[in-house]
Design an enzyme around this catalytic site. Sequence first.
Site, mmCIF file in Angstrom:
data_model
loop_
_atom_site.group_PDB
_atom_site.id
_atom_site.type_symbol
_atom_site.label_atom_id
_atom_site.label_comp_id
_atom_site.label_asym_id
_atom_site.label_seq_id
_atom_site.Cartn_x
_atom_site.Cartn_y
_atom_site.Cartn_z
ATOM 1 C CG ASP A 237 7.340 -19.517 -13.923
ATOM 2 O OD1 ASP A 237 7.646 -20.653 -14.328
ATOM 3 O OD2 ASP A 237 8.115 -18.540 -13.984
ATOM 4 N N GLY A 263 1.625 -17.369 -17.005
ATOM 5 C CA GLY A 263 2.754 -18.261 -16.818
ATOM 6 C C GLY A 263 4.103 -17.570 -16.766
ATOM 7 C CG HIS A 264 8.844 -18.923 -17.485
ATOM 8 N ND1 HIS A 264 9.447 -18.984 -16.244
ATOM 9 C CD2 HIS A 264 9.862 -18.760 -18.394
ATOM 10 C CE1 HIS A 264 10.765 -18.874 -16.392
ATOM 11 N NE2 HIS A 264 11.046 -18.728 -17.687
ATOM 12 C CG PHE A 265 8.282 -16.165 -21.397
ATOM 13 C CD1 PHE A 265 9.425 -15.379 -21.417
ATOM 14 C CD2 PHE A 265 8.423 -17.533 -21.535
ATOM 15 C CE1 PHE A 265 10.687 -15.944 -21.589
ATOM 16 C CE2 PHE A 265 9.674 -18.115 -21.707
ATOM 17 C CZ PHE A 265 10.810 -17.311 -21.730
#
Length: 297
Positions: A237, A263-265
Amino acid sequence: MNKISYKSLNVNGISIAYREAGNQENPTVVLLHGYPSSSHQYRKVLDSLSDDYHLIAPDYPGFGNSDFPDAGEYNYTFDTIATTIDSFLELKGIDRYAIMIQDYGAPIGFRLATAHPERILAIINQNGNAYEEGLGAAWEEIKALWANRNATTEKALLPAFTMEGLQWQYTHGTRDAKNVNPDTWNLDFLKLSRPGAHEMHIDLFYDYRNNVNLYPQWQHYLKEHQPPLLIVWGKNDAFFPESGAEAFKKDVDNIDYNIYDTGHFALEEDGVDIIHKIRSFMKKIPTLAIADTIGND
């Protein structure tokens, strides 16, 4: 597939949309979404865990299918949004619950936790930050806004609202971008294309500096109350790297700690394993706490 209901509730004149699944006599998990998403980001959790848990996922004002009041009528700050969600939960009669936090869900969730520590059964944390060392390189332009909000620093943030910028947020750091459903960024782009949406989100970017100021208070809550904590964190992320997950070890003694190469999600690419971890984690919550929750519903 388990049934998910799509509902709304009037909270002080604002229609708050939410997704709900599961038996209300089971322990409740409140799913608090991030930017630029909505309750849609928790669709896999809602479908998979509602056999054992009561799940409720609200959309914040200005997000998802909730009302988007004019900024002259609603103050778009994290304090105000947290107050709205707190009122939403009280109107729903939910007074003991676990929270799942991601991105913006962290400043909302930690405000709920510090206001009502007795209500928090556990915390499930997927890239929800509470430490300065958890702010990654992607914050550079937002920090410039904090230092000097003007037309130039605001304009520098506009690429984040484009289709390309939203797609990057969902796919950056993933093992394979094809693992991410493109409906995610397309839905977000639709909401971000409404008149006033860019201004509202820039207001929240600017207000995020006040979350950083509250980090010591949230850390004190963690150290004092020691809530059961599950970390399920995407290490790639750009906003909240793994250093943010590591920092929780300073204040919480016992953490179920899980890092994913995504990553972020993280739910998009590693939802199956994360949901398995949530189920295992929640089963370890003390029986008395779960009994109390059932009694209070």
